[in-house]
Design a protein around this motif. Sequence first.
Motif, PDB file in Angstrom:
ATOM      1  N   ALA A 255       0.815  -1.221   0.000  1.00  0.00           N
ATOM      2  CA  ALA A 255       0.000   0.000   0.000  1.00  0.00           C
ATOM      3  C   ALA A 255       0.846   1.267   0.000  1.00  0.00           C
ATOM      4  O   ALA A 255       0.327   2.355  -0.256  1.00  0.00           O
ATOM      5  N   SER A 256       2.132   1.131   0.268  1.00  0.00           N
ATOM      6  CA  SER A 256       3.002   2.312   0.287  1.00  0.00           C
ATOM      7  C   SER A 256       3.355   2.789  -1.116  1.00  0.00           C
ATOM      8  O   SER A 256       3.977   3.842  -1.283  1.00  0.00           O
ATOM      9  N   ASP A 257       2.949   2.015  -2.125  1.00  0.00           N
ATOM     10  CA  ASP A 257       3.284   2.345  -3.504  1.00  0.00           C
ATOM     11  C   ASP A 257       2.104   1.969  -4.386  1.00  0.00           C
ATOM     12  O   ASP A 257       1.252   1.159  -3.991  1.00  0.00           O
ATOM     13  N   GLU A 258       2.037   2.521  -5.559  1.00  0.00           N
ATOM     14  CA  GLU A 258       0.981   2.152  -6.506  1.00  0.00           C
ATOM     15  C   GLU A 258       1.235   0.739  -7.017  1.00  0.00           C
ATOM     16  O   GLU A 258       2.326   0.439  -7.530  1.00  0.00           O
ATOM     17  N   PHE A 259       0.255  -0.153  -6.852  1.00  0.00           N
ATOM     18  CA  PHE A 259       0.370  -1.522  -7.368  1.00  0.00           C
ATOM     19  C   PHE A 259      -0.385  -1.572  -8.681  1.00  0.00           C
ATOM     20  O   PHE A 259      -1.612  -1.607  -8.707  1.00  0.00           O
ATOM     21  N   ASN A 260       0.321  -1.527  -9.775  1.00  0.00           N
ATOM     22  CA  ASN A 260      -0.293  -1.407 -11.099  1.00  0.00           C
ATOM     23  C   ASN A 260      -0.782  -2.763 -11.590  1.00  0.00           C
ATOM     24  O   ASN A 260      -0.187  -3.398 -12.462  1.00  0.00           O
ATOM     25  N   HIS A 261      -1.868  -3.182 -11.023  1.00  0.00           N
ATOM     26  CA  HIS A 261      -2.378  -4.527 -11.291  1.00  0.00           C
ATOM     27  C   HIS A 261      -3.875  -4.541 -11.014  1.00  0.00           C
ATOM     28  O   HIS A 261      -4.364  -3.864 -10.118  1.00  0.00           O
ATOM     29  N   GLY A 262      -4.605  -5.309 -11.796  1.00  0.00           N
ATOM     30  CA  GLY A 262      -6.042  -5.442 -11.550  1.00  0.00           C
ATOM     31  C   GLY A 262      -6.724  -6.068 -12.749  1.00  0.00           C
ATOM     32  O   GLY A 262      -6.133  -6.233 -13.818  1.00  0.00           O
ATOM     33  N   TYR A 263      -7.982  -6.430 -12.563  1.00  0.00           N
ATOM     34  CA  TYR A 263      -8.773  -7.064 -13.604  1.00  0.00           C
ATOM     35  C   TYR A 263     -10.090  -6.307 -13.760  1.00  0.00           C
ATOM     36  O   TYR A 263     -10.599  -5.715 -12.805  1.00  0.00           O
ATOM     37  N   THR A 264     -10.647  -6.363 -14.944  1.00  0.00           N
ATOM     38  CA  THR A 264     -11.924  -5.684 -15.188  1.00  0.00           C
ATOM     39  C   THR A 264     -12.976  -6.075 -14.152  1.00  0.00           C
ATOM     40  O   THR A 264     -13.744  -5.248 -13.667  1.00  0.00           O
ATOM     41  N   TYR A 265     -12.984  -7.361 -13.806  1.00  0.00           N
ATOM     42  CA  TYR A 265     -14.034  -7.856 -12.913  1.00  0.00           C
ATOM     43  C   TYR A 265     -13.568  -8.035 -11.472  1.00  0.00           C
ATOM     44  O   TYR A 265     -14.235  -8.718 -10.688  1.00  0.00           O
ATOM     45  N   SER A 266     -12.449  -7.434 -11.109  1.00  0.00           N
ATOM     46  CA  SER A 266     -12.015  -7.488  -9.704  1.00  0.00           C
ATOM     47  C   SER A 266     -13.086  -6.863  -8.814  1.00  0.00           C
ATOM     48  O   SER A 266     -13.515  -5.737  -9.045  1.00  0.00           O
ATOM     49  N   GLY A 267     -13.502  -7.611  -7.800  1.00  0.00           N
ATOM     50  CA  GLY A 267     -14.521  -7.092  -6.891  1.00  0.00           C
ATOM     51  C   GLY A 267     -15.861  -6.893  -7.557  1.00  0.00           C
ATOM     52  O   GLY A 267     -16.609  -5.966  -7.217  1.00  0.00           O
ATOM     53  N   HIS A 268     -16.188  -7.754  -8.508  1.00  0.00           N
ATOM     54  CA  HIS A 268     -17.473  -7.634  -9.208  1.00  0.00           C
ATOM     55  C   HIS A 268     -18.616  -7.693  -8.194  1.00  0.00           C
ATOM     56  O   HIS A 268     -18.709  -8.638  -7.400  1.00  0.00           O
ATOM     57  N   PRO A 269     -19.507  -6.698  -8.183  1.00  0.00           N
ATOM     58  CA  PRO A 269     -20.518  -6.649  -7.119  1.00  0.00           C
ATOM     59  C   PRO A 269     -21.471  -7.838  -7.106  1.00  0.00           C
ATOM     60  O   PRO A 269     -21.891  -8.276  -6.026  1.00  0.00           O
ATOM     61  N   VAL A 270     -21.822  -8.385  -8.267  1.00  0.00           N
ATOM     62  CA  VAL A 270     -22.740  -9.531  -8.287  1.00  0.00           C
ATOM     63  C   VAL A 270     -22.050 -10.775  -7.737  1.00  0.00           C
ATOM     64  O   VAL A 270     -22.603 -11.503  -6.907  1.00  0.00           O
ATOM     65  N   ALA A 271     -20.819 -11.015  -8.175  1.00  0.00           N
ATOM     66  CA  ALA A 271     -20.069 -12.152  -7.647  1.00  0.00           C
ATOM     67  C   ALA A 271     -19.856 -12.004  -6.144  1.00  0.00           C
ATOM     68  O   ALA A 271     -19.952 -12.981  -5.389  1.00  0.00           O
ATOM     69  N   ALA A 272     -19.571 -10.776  -5.696  1.00  0.00           N
ATOM     70  CA  ALA A 272     -19.364 -10.540  -4.267  1.00  0.00           C
ATOM     71  C   ALA A 272     -20.644 -10.790  -3.481  1.00  0.00           C
ATOM     72  O   ALA A 272     -20.603 -11.325  -2.358  1.00  0.00           O
ATOM     73  N   ALA A 273     -21.794 -10.415  -4.043  1.00  0.00           N
ATOM     74  CA  ALA A 273     -23.073 -10.645  -3.357  1.00  0.00           C
ATOM     75  C   ALA A 273     -23.356 -12.130  -3.205  1.00  0.00           C
ATOM     76  O   ALA A 273     -23.820 -12.592  -2.153  1.00  0.00           O
ATOM     77  N   ILE A 274     -23.060 -12.885  -4.252  1.00  0.00           N
ATOM     78  CA  ILE A 274     -23.250 -14.338  -4.176  1.00  0.00           C
ATOM     79  C   ILE A 274     -22.308 -14.941  -3.142  1.00  0.00           C
ATOM     80  O   ILE A 274     -22.705 -15.796  -2.336  1.00  0.00           O
ATOM     81  N   ALA A 275     -21.067 -14.495  -3.136  1.00  0.00           N
ATOM     82  CA  ALA A 275     -20.098 -15.014  -2.168  1.00  0.00           C
ATOM     83  C   ALA A 275     -20.517 -14.698  -0.739  1.00  0.00           C
ATOM     84  O   ALA A 275     -20.416 -15.553   0.154  1.00  0.00           O
ATOM     85  N   LEU A 276     -21.004 -13.479  -0.513  1.00  0.00           N
ATOM     86  CA  LEU A 276     -21.466 -13.106   0.830  1.00  0.00           C
ATOM     87  C   LEU A 276     -22.604 -14.007   1.291  1.00  0.00           C
ATOM     88  O   LEU A 276     -22.627 -14.474   2.439  1.00  0.00           O
ATOM     89  N   GLU A 277     -23.545 -14.245   0.395  1.00  0.00           N
ATOM     90  CA  GLU A 277     -24.674 -15.109   0.754  1.00  0.00           C
ATOM     91  C   GLU A 277     -24.210 -16.543   0.971  1.00  0.00           C
ATOM     92  O   GLU A 277     -24.695 -17.239   1.871  1.00  0.00           O
ATOM     93  N   ASN A 278     -23.262 -16.981   0.174  1.00  0.00           N
ATOM     94  CA  ASN A 278     -22.702 -18.326   0.337  1.00  0.00           C
ATOM     95  C   ASN A 278     -22.038 -18.474   1.707  1.00  0.00           C
ATOM     96  O   ASN A 278     -22.226 -19.490   2.394  1.00  0.00           O
ATOM     97  N   LEU A 279     -21.272 -17.466   2.123  1.00  0.00           N
ATOM     98  CA  LEU A 279     -20.632 -17.521   3.438  1.00  0.00           C
ATOM     99  C   LEU A 279     -21.673 -17.503   4.554  1.00  0.00           C
ATOM    100  O   LEU A 279     -21.489 -18.159   5.587  1.00  0.00           O
ATOM    101  N   ARG A 280     -22.749 -16.765   4.331  1.00  0.00           N
ATOM    102  CA  ARG A 280     -23.831 -16.762   5.334  1.00  0.00           C
ATOM    103  C   ARG A 280     -24.407 -18.168   5.484  1.00  0.00           C
ATOM    104  O   ARG A 280     -24.631 -18.649   6.615  1.00  0.00           O
ATOM    105  N   ILE A 281     -24.642 -18.846   4.353  1.00  0.00           N
ATOM    106  CA  ILE A 281     -25.188 -20.207   4.401  1.00  0.00           C
ATOM    107  C   ILE A 281     -24.229 -21.140   5.135  1.00  0.00           C
ATOM    108  O   ILE A 281     -24.633 -21.913   6.012  1.00  0.00           O
ATOM    109  N   LEU A 282     -22.964 -21.075   4.775  1.00  0.00           N
ATOM    110  CA  LEU A 282     -21.972 -21.937   5.432  1.00  0.00           C
ATOM    111  C   LEU A 282     -21.982 -21.719   6.944  1.00  0.00           C
ATOM    112  O   LEU A 282     -21.874 -22.676   7.721  1.00  0.00           O
ATOM    113  N   GLU A 283     -22.110 -20.464   7.347  1.00  0.00           N
ATOM    114  CA  GLU A 283     -22.046 -20.133   8.769  1.00  0.00           C
ATOM    115  C   GLU A 283     -23.353 -20.467   9.483  1.00  0.00           C
ATOM    116  O   GLU A 283     -23.358 -21.175  10.497  1.00  0.00           O
ATOM    117  N   GLU A 284     -24.469 -19.974   8.969  1.00  0.00           N
ATOM    118  CA  GLU A 284     -25.745 -20.118   9.682  1.00  0.00           C
ATOM    119  C   GLU A 284     -26.267 -21.549   9.658  1.00  0.00           C
ATOM    120  O   GLU A 284     -26.933 -21.974  10.601  1.00  0.00           O
TER     121      GLU A 284
END
Length: 405
Positions: A255-284
């Motif tokens: 974080a002390s420097d610019e990391f020039n790296h990433g993907y178009t779909y990094s942190g895709h909100p739909v994929a993240a929403a599915i993952a969050l719900e999946n973790l909820r299922i695993l836990e609950e």
Amino acid sequence: GLWCVNVGYGRHELAEAAYEQMKELPYYNSFFRCTTPTPVLLAEKLAQISPENISQVFYGSSGSEANDTALRLVRHYWALEGKPQKNRIISRRWAYHGSTVAGTSLGGMSAMREQLYGAVPNIDHVMPPYAFELAEPGESDHDFGLRAARAVEEAILAAGAENVAAFIGEPIQGAGGVIIAPDSYWPEIQRIVDKYGILLIADEVITGFGRTGNWFGSQTLNIRPHIMTIAKGLSSGYAPIGGSVVCDEVAAVIASDEFNHGYTYSGHPVAAAIALENLRILEEEQVIEHVRDVAHPYLAERWHALADHPLVGETKLIGLMGSLALTPVKGERARFAADAGTAGYITRERCFANNVIMRHVYDRMIISPPLVITPSEIDVLIDRATKALDEAYAKMKEEGLLKKA
């Protein structure tokens, strides 16, 4: 389904999570110091369940991308630390770290690497901790585990510790045949990386999110990684998502420097929403507890009983990932005289014919059932696997294949 579907098929909650997120915000990028709420919430959850001191995540869409990212992270980390020559990575033969150029270079699958026609440089491969095939006559599993771990130390010394950035390893080598190292192996690996000041990357793409009876295989095996790469069970395969989860020490330097790296779909909100719900299922639904307290002990009882079959030389199981080593001579760690994989292919075909999916890796048969598998479903699995083994044994006997190399 390639180690993915941890919560099982047909989970409407995951479809609904995707639908709701698509209505609210289907996509936005995570470049230019931007983000969206759902990936932030997912990162917070990942920090909660990850081993202590591992709390930053760099998203991608797959395990291959996660391992690509890890390669760049560790090399950039050491460059920022004033040690750009510290860029060599040590991996293992038969390892699988993805299908991209960097993932294949990190991996130890010879057939894949041959098709690169030139791998990413400065990546060395050492022996895997596969005692069934590689232990010397009379060598105990304990001693073999130490010897396999010390192959890493020998590679470090050969390259010079000042040139080695990281060691990467799957807690359990999955696509290599569910290779479960002897108990002596990982403590020795930990000692070695600590001694020489080398980063440890745990490829948790297969072993993460409950597969071994804990959130991560590193927790099951008491590994202390600096970086964990994740995917597959993060969304139970319902959407492509992966990530490199990084310890605070490495993250602070990056974080002390610019990391020039990433993907178009990094942190895709739909994929993240599915993952969050999946973790909820695993836990609950206490799916991980189910693996540890119900499914694993019962599967272990039934799975290890297959060791009595005349075609089986070894049974291995940890959590809900297991393997059978096929052998032509019972009681010996022997290879078949036929081409490697012939016995495995025959057995796989008989499995499919009996409506059970088992994959073969050369002459090992491997399984990775959904984590929600019940004891009655385990009975079906074992009954069909037994019938498939019987039929494969009969076919090999008829064709004269039960001879050792």
